[in-house]
Write an enzyme that holds these catalytic residues in place. Structure first.
Site, PDB file in Angstrom:
ATOM      1  N   VAL A 283      -3.607  -2.128  -3.947  1.00  0.00           N
ATOM      2  CA  VAL A 283      -4.481  -3.008  -4.729  1.00  0.00           C
ATOM      3  C   VAL A 283      -5.731  -3.289  -3.907  1.00  0.00           C
ATOM      4  O   VAL A 283      -5.638  -3.707  -2.746  1.00  0.00           O
ATOM      5  CB  VAL A 283      -3.776  -4.344  -5.085  1.00  0.00           C
TER       6      VAL A 283
ATOM      7  N   LYS B  18      -1.751  -1.934 -11.027  1.00  0.00           N
ATOM      8  CA  LYS B  18      -2.130  -2.967 -10.052  1.00  0.00           C
ATOM      9  C   LYS B  18      -1.724  -4.361 -10.534  1.00  0.00           C
ATOM     10  O   LYS B  18      -1.324  -5.208  -9.728  1.00  0.00           O
ATOM     11  CB  LYS B  18      -3.633  -2.883  -9.771  1.00  0.00           C
TER      12      LYS B  18
HETATM   13  N1  LIG Z   1      -9.313   5.129  -8.636  1.00  0.00           N
HETATM   14  C1  LIG Z   1      -9.082   3.831  -8.119  1.00  0.00           C
HETATM   15  C2  LIG Z   1      -8.843   3.918  -6.630  1.00  0.00           C
HETATM   16  C3  LIG Z   1      -8.344   2.627  -6.055  1.00  0.00           C
HETATM   17  O1  LIG Z   1      -7.016   2.390  -6.444  1.00  0.00           O
HETATM   18  C4  LIG Z   1     -10.294   2.947  -8.408  1.00  0.00           C
HETATM   19  O2  LIG Z   1     -11.323   3.460  -8.826  1.00  0.00           O
HETATM   20  O3  LIG Z   1     -10.189   1.728  -8.224  1.00  0.00           O
END
Ligand SMILES: N[C@@H](CCO)C(=O)O
Ligand SMILES: NC(=O)c1ccc[n+]([C@@H]2O[C@H](COP(=O)([O-])OP(=O)(O)OC[C@H]3O[C@@H](n4cnc5c(N)ncnc54)[C@H](O)[C@@H]3O)[C@@H](O)[C@H]2O)c1
Length: 351
Positions: A154, A226
């Site tokens: 996260v 998340k």
């Molecule tokens: N792809 C995710 C990476 C971080 O978890 C983002 O853009 O937040």
């Protein structure tokens, strides 16, 4: 002086950045942290696997491209052989940074399980194992005298989970609300400047923010994972992704974003976890047009922010990078520091 030997599972943006940090700052880290770091194994879908118990030459490993494999090197093989490497490496810490699979978390859950079963600690930035099997993997770690650490799952290297777990203790948290995906926030900002969604996503991919399949960023499943992690880790819930309704940003047009900005509002993809009076925890993911006075309205680019609503302290907001190779590799380093501190305090306690 102690040292930790690492096996890097998945040698893409994040684990390569960790290798660069160890190569470039290894000596300074010894002074700062009191322990050294060495990479003794690497696996990758494209490169194969490499095991060298005396330490891998990181310059040589970092020079490898997708067209190369480790096959011609001592200890090298053209196949990743993840399970074999994880169980047989001399590493004491496994850094898992393969693709996040938001559906069933595999094969990363199996990688983490193999490491913990063989008594090795794990650091991961992969959201799948934490969101979809976090409780079981934490139990497995405890049964095997190992640690399972995942700060970067996260808000990348910005401390949130350890901060909430250690320094917000004693507070009653009733709501957690945040901008938890760097790519979608970056994309909405670019759309406000007149770029198309597709061009902005391509830019986020080039900057290393996006998932291997950026649909997860745009359609909200990355935030959904998340939100589950925050609910379960911080509030002790037992949510699954099926409990979290989600809407992404793909139906928001550039003209919606520009019209909102002209009216002083900003579209943001918001993850929310709430605990009601009777203790029931619910969560959601949805785009919202926030007025300029909202604490999350000014969070721009790949920056993330999370606001904890508490009883004794009011609202505590943490913001910082939510994506990026180096920023996320720092999360792995912070986990290794936590693993080292735990091992030292355990050794002190049994002495
Ligand atoms: N792809 C995710 C990476 C971080 O978890 C983002 O853009 O937040
Ligand atoms: N990049 C970020 O900003 C960021 C931030 C937080 C979390 N994360 C997470 O960290 C992880 C790594 O991110 P990244 O940016 O390095 O991704 P990446 O796509 O750059 O690298 C992933 C690497 O894993 C390898 N891989 C995939 N499946 C594998 C398998 N089964 N066995 C061996 N290797 C395998 C791929 O070949 C690739 O090199 C992902 O789970 C991502 O969700 C990334």
């Amino acid at each position: 002086m102690t040292h930790h030997d690492l096996a890097l599972i998945g040698f893409g943006g994040v684990n390569r950045a960790l290798a660069e940090i160890i190569r470039d700052r290894g000596a300074a880290l010894v002074d700062d942290l009191g322990f050294g770091l060495r990479v003794v194994a690497i696996t990758d879908l494209r490169l194969g696997s490499l095991m060298q118990s005396d330490g891998i030459d990181l310059d040589a490993a970092l020079a490898m491209t997708g067209a190369d494999t480790f096959a011609g090197m001592p200890g090298g093989h053209a196949e990743p052989r993840n399970d074999y490497v994880i169980r047989n490496t001399t590493a004491d810490v496994i850094a898992e940074a393969t693709f996040t699979n938001p559906v069933d978390g595999e094969p990363a859950i199996s990688h983490v399980r193999a490491a913990l079963e063989s008594g090795k600690s794990v650091t991961t930035t992969n959201k799948g194992p934490v969101a979809l099997a976090g409780a079981a993997l934490n139990r497995l770690a405890a049964e095997n005298g190992a640690r399972f650490e995942y700060e970067g799952s996260v808000m990348s290297g910005t401390p949130v989970l350890r901060l909430a777990g250690e320094t917000l203790k004693g507070l009653r948290i009733t709501r957690i609300q945040g901008i938890l995906n760097g790519t979608s926030n970056f994309v909405l900002g670019r759309m406000e400047e007149g770029k198309s969604l597709a061009d902005a996503v391509a830019e986020a991919q080039a900057l290393g923010y996006a998932e291997a399949d950026p649909t997860a960023d745009i359609e909200g499943s990355d935030v959904q994972l998340k939100v589950v992690i925050l609910a379960n880790e911080v509030l002790g819930a037992q949510l699954t992704t099926a409990d979290v309704p989600r809407t992404g940003i793909s139906d928001i047009t550039a003209s919606d974003v520009i019209a909102a900005a002209a009216a002083g509002e900003h579209w943001k993809l918001i993850g929310t976890v709430s605990r009601d009076e009777s203790g029931v925890i619910s969560a959601s993911v949805q785009p919202l047009a926030l007025g300029a006075d909202h604490p999350l309205a000014a969070v721009s680019g790949a920056t993330n922010a999370v606001a904890f609503t508490t009883d004794l302290l009011g609202t505590v907001t943490v913001s910082g990078p939510g994506a990026g190779r180096i920023e996320t590799a720092y999360a792995l380093l912070s986990d290794i520091i936590a693993i080292d501190a735990h091992q030292k305090s355990y050794a002190g306690a049994v002495r």
